[in-house]
Each structure stands twice: as C-alpha cells, then as structure tokens.
Design an enzyme around this catalytic site. Structure first.
Site, PDB file in Angstrom:
ATOM      1  CG  HIS A 217       9.629  -4.952   1.584  1.00  0.00           C
ATOM      2  ND1 HIS A 217       9.181  -5.783   0.580  1.00  0.00           N
ATOM      3  CD2 HIS A 217      10.742  -4.345   1.105  1.00  0.00           C
ATOM      4  CE1 HIS A 217       9.986  -5.676  -0.458  1.00  0.00           C
ATOM      5  NE2 HIS A 217      10.932  -4.820  -0.170  1.00  0.00           N
ATOM      6  CG  HIS A 394       2.873   6.692   2.574  1.00  0.00           C
ATOM      7  ND1 HIS A 394       3.222   6.697   1.244  1.00  0.00           N
ATOM      8  CD2 HIS A 394       2.031   7.754   2.745  1.00  0.00           C
ATOM      9  CE1 HIS A 394       2.610   7.702   0.626  1.00  0.00           C
ATOM     10  NE2 HIS A 394       1.889   8.367   1.521  1.00  0.00           N
ATOM     11  N   GLY A 479       2.844   3.842 -13.683  1.00  0.00           N
ATOM     12  CA  GLY A 479       2.511   3.152 -12.445  1.00  0.00           C
ATOM     13  C   GLY A 479       1.509   2.033 -12.627  1.00  0.00           C
TER      14      GLY A 479
END
Length: 570
Positions: A217, A394, A479
């Site tokens: 990524h 983000h 999470g």
C-alpha cells in the site's frame, strides 16, 4: 506516476468497470466488486476474496473456475466497506458456505469480520481467512500479526481448487489455513508508488538503494541496502525465506511477483537466478509463476513467495484454474450463467418517527454536515500525519466518509426519519464510502451509537451516554485495539470515560462533552510518544515516534467540532 484517469476518486470504480468489460466471459460487475459470469453448482463453497484497489490483478483477476467465485474491491489502497463485502457475498452464495479471503490488514480484518457477523446472523456459514505471508512485517513467533502480500495468490489458488473439487466448507477452510501456515513472502522496492491525483510518491528510495520489506500500500521498507546484482538479489530473497523452512520440506510452489513497474524481462532474469538458488538449497520447484499478481500501482520492485508443499497442497496447487490472470491445466467446462442478480435498488424505507425524534434527526444531520466541512479542510494535514508511517490516505478517507455520511443523514432527515435511523444511515454511508480501517471503525462507531436511540423518542442525555459506551465496546471488541496501541482507541476511551464521569458529577451534556473533547485531544497528542502495535504503522514503529496517531487526532477533532454544535442537538 499514475497518469491516466478522469477524477482521482473515480479511478478504482472506472478501472473495475473497464476490467469487467474486457473479461465479461469470466466476471460481471456488481456494486462493490465482481462475481463469476459462469454457472456455479448449487451447494458449492464460495470463495470470496478482496481488498483495496491499486493492486491489479488482485483481486478481480482471480475470479473464475478453479479459483474465486467473487471479489470485493475497495478504493485505492483502502479496504472495501462492510456493506460491500456483505453485498457481494450474498450474490456469490451458492448454499455451501462462504470462505472470505483477504490480506491481514486492520481495515480488512475489521470490515470482513463485521460483514461475516452480519451474514452469519442471516443464516450463512461464513469463515474468515486472513493471509499472513509477509515475513518482514512480523517475526516468526508472531505470525498472526504478519500482513498479506503476494502469497495471497497461492493461498487463494489452493482454497479455490479445494472448493471447486466440491469439498465441504470445513475441509476447504482447513486446507486453506494449512496453506497459509506454510507460506512466506519477502519483497524489495526500487521506487515508490504515486496514487491518482497525488503530487509525489508515497515514499522514495535513495538513488542506488533498494527498500527491503516494503508494503503493497505504499508503506516504506523496513531498511535500505545498496542495489545489487540479480544473483545476489536472488540469494537475499531465497535466503530470507529459506530461514523459515519447515523440517523435511523439499518441494516448493514459487511465485515471483512484479509490483507494477518492473519489466517482465527483469523478472525472468531474476527468476533464472532464483531457480539456481532454490536448486542449491536442495528444493524442487513445482509449477512456478512469474509476472504481475499483486501490484502497488506504479511501484518498481518485486517479491518472492514460497509455499512449502506436501502431497495435499501440491495437488491443489497443480489443479486446473481459469481466471483472467491464472490459467493452468485442463480447461474447466463452464457455461455462461443465465441467472439474474438480485441487487436491491430504490430509496430506503424508514420506520415511523415521532416529531421529537425527527427533530433530533435533523440536529444529527446538521452535526454530520459540520463534521464533513471540518474534515474536508483537514484532509491534507491528516494525510501528512498518516504518511509518516502509513500510506497517507487517512485524510482522504475521513473526508470522503464524512461527506457521504452527511449526505445520507440529510437525506434520511428530509425523508422524515428519526434519530436512530438518521445516525445509522450516516454510519453505513461513512463506512461504505471511506473504506479502509477508518471507514470501518467510524461506520461501526456510529452504527453502534445509533442503537441507543429510538425513532419514536427524542434523544436524551442517557441515550447519548449509552451510545458512547456501546460505540467504544464495539470498536474495541471487533477492532482488537486497547489503550496504548496508538490507535483511535487511545482518544476514544478517555472521551467516553470523561463524558460519563462529568454527567454523573452533575454537568450538563454540553459541558460534559466539551470536557470529554478536551480529554480526547490531550490523549491524541500524547500518542506521539507511543509505538504502534496494530495497523499498517506497526512494521515502521520507529518512524511514528514523535508523531501522533492520525486516527486519534481525527477523532479528537470530531469531538471538538461536535462540542461547538452540541447545544443545538441537546
């Protein structure tokens, strides 16, 4: 640099549409991904794979007889949303259960995991297969923390062959996990990648150097060394992987993967050296592959994946497959499908709402509008913070997600929905548009919070507190993060605890929220001294020291923005 596109935000969807137009004999386009365009037997286990775009041919290129039944596609380098995963799985389900395959990244783990929970509640047997092949991302004593790179291709190939053979889901899952336990990958990069619309690569490599242990990524490597000859590079790649060779292993499946800008001739030169090195290690190579299988847009570099074979794994590795990028063995007979996919369309229908709850819904929609405006302004700053040890997306994800949430909340409020439905719509839209880890977390957070509201009652302080606690519990449970891991949770925990404490001490909700937002801000700033233990930043922990976590920072920003408009909501 990625040069050919119209709007950067449409790059992934346009690329997928073009792929499906060319490969219509293998796949058909659905919202959020692709499914097979050939007949699939009823009762067959469905292998559904997926992840972010920008990695072609991963993941749509793996769909076809003998391999995957469907693929879910997120935005560039962003996990597909929970809603997208669930939607594609429903379309691919043939009644034999679903095996969900993905790389072991926080966003994928969360989105695929939540989708699996939703599907299980609907009566579909869903199993999760996070691939953990990248040996640079975690040591051998913590394999479960390793991320998935090009080794996913080999694991998916074996899982797809087992499913195509008609095995029950317990066996398909066992074989796939067995393959994952015996695979390793290691890569190097000579040049970083540049996403559509970006002015510069996500990372750079000094001239004459190569980055070892890169991420697909755009994450930088874990160290840099001088560029060397093909023979020495082969020794490095093979030697690193052979160091984890299981006792008695003598056969390997090998895949040499180009990352986007490495020419095939270069890969062939390198493979020649790798083959000699594997032979010198006393290893027999079975059905090797070299080419582009998991790319990173225009990154220049390569990775080597080795699967330590036994008789069972070798049989499935050799088995026929007919996907756009991996065809081998005898042709698998497959007729074009004639079924019609049932994709729900039309406007959502909301429960009847009281006037008070409708008014609360309008206030929530206004709050979402304020969050979207703030996050749009903060997009570049949040991206800059994220790029220090992550992939820099983000800010973009938060901006896109909040804009979608604002639009969905406004639409629901205009349709007369109550508070619970407005907030739930916002959460689903945020997750669906943002994708990735932040999209999954914020979608889960808002969805869980909405469960404390009702469409036939006004929003009360007690409901807000209950929703905050439910949101925190859901995010930490699914999470997996806790205080000190350098994630959003480091800001969310003090926010919720301060909110509860201040209200219990007699403060109004607006007063308590302001104090809670301040506590979240202090906690977010304090993450600068922490070392990340989860997510993409973890393999580059040292680089993040001295810089706050972007997820914690953006949550604190949202809390402060909400504090300004909260008197209107309450």
């Amino acid at each position: 640099m990625t040069t050919i596109y119209d709007a950067p935000e449409d790059f992934a969807s346009a690329a997928l549409a073009g792929f499906c137009s060319i490969h219509g004999h293998h796949v058909r386009l659905v919202k959020g991904g692709v499914v097979r365009s050939t007949e699939v037997a009823k009762g067959k286990v469905s292998l559904v794979v997926g992840g972010g775009s920008g990695h072609y041919p991963a993941f749509a290129g793996y769909v076809g007889p003998g391999l995957a039944d469907a693929a879910v596609a997120g935005d560039v380098f962003a996990s597909p949303s929970t809603a997208a995963v669930a939607r594609v799985c429903r379309l691919a389900d043939r009644g034999g259960g679903i095996l969900l395959g993905f790389g072991n990244y926080a966003g994928d783990v969360l989105n695929f995991g939540v989708a699996a929970e939703r599907l299980r509640a609907e009566g579909i047997d869903v199993r999760l297969l996070p691939v953990t092949d990248d040996i640079a991302s975690s040591p051998a004593d913590a394999v479960a923390k390793r991320r998935g790179i090009a080794g996913t291709v080999i694991v998916f190939k074996i899982a797809g062959a087992a499913a195509e053979a008609g095995l029950p889901i317990d066996e398909v899952e066992r074989i796939a996990r067995h393959a994952n336990s015996r695979i390793g990958s290691f890569g190097v990069a000579f040049k970083g990648c540049t996403p559509p619309g970006a002015a510069a690569p996500l990372f750079t490599v000094p001239c004459g150097k190569m980055a070892l242990g890169l991420g697909i990524h755009g994450e930088p490597g874990i160290r840099e060394e001088d560029i060397t000859s093909a023979s020495d590079l082969a020794k490095l790649l093979v030697g690193t992987l052979v160091a984890e060779r299981p006792a008695g292993a003598k056969r390997v499946a090998a895949l040499l993967n180009g990352l986007g800008s490495t020419k095939y001739e270069e890969l062939f030169v390198l493979w020649h050296a790798i083959a000699l090195q594997l032979k010198s290690e006393g290893l027999e190579v079975i059905e090797p592959e070299a080419g582009e299988f998991v790319t990173s847009l225009d990154m220049q570099g390569c990775s080597l994946s080795l699967l330590w074979l036994d008789d069972e794994l070798e049989a499935y590795w050799r088995a026929p497959s007919d996907a756009p990028v991996l065809r081998r063995g005898a042709v698998i007979a497959a007729n074009p499908t004639t079924d019609v996919l049932n994709e729900p369309e039309g406007q959502p229908v909301y429960l009847a709402a009281s006037a008070a709850s409708k008014a609360s819904g309008v206030c929530i929609a206004n709050l979402m509008q304020s969050l979207a405006a703030m996050l749009k302004d903060a997009e570049k700053d949040l991206g800059r913070i994220d790029a220090i040890a992550g992939d820099g997306d983000h800010g973009q994800g938060m901006s896109r997600g909040s804009a979608a949430a604002s639009a969905a909340a406004s639409g629901a409020a205009a349709a007369g929905a109550g508070a619970a439905s407005v907030l739930a719509a916002a959460g689903d839209a945020w997750a669906d548009r943002a994708g990735g880890t932040s999209g999954a977390i914020w979608g889960l957070l808002l969805r869980s919070w909405s469960s404390s509201f009702k469409d036939d009652e006004p929003v009360t302080t007690e409901a807000v507190l209950l929703g905050a606690r439910r949101a925190l519990n859901s995010v930490t449970r699914l999470g997996g993060a806790s205080i000190g891991d350098k994630t959003l949770v480091d800001a969310l925990v003090p926010f919720v605890e301060t909110l509860e404490h201040k209200v219990a001490s007699g403060n109004t909700l607006a007063e308590a929220w302001r104090d809670a937002a301040h506590a979240a801000t202090l906690a977010a700033n304090a993450t600068s001294s922490l070392v990340p233990k989860l997510g993409r930043a973890r393999p580059l922990a040292e680089r993040s020291i001295g810089h706050p976590d972007p997820g914690a920072v953006s949550l604190a920003m949202c809390a402060r923005t909400a504090a300004v408009v909260l008197p209107e909501v309450s």
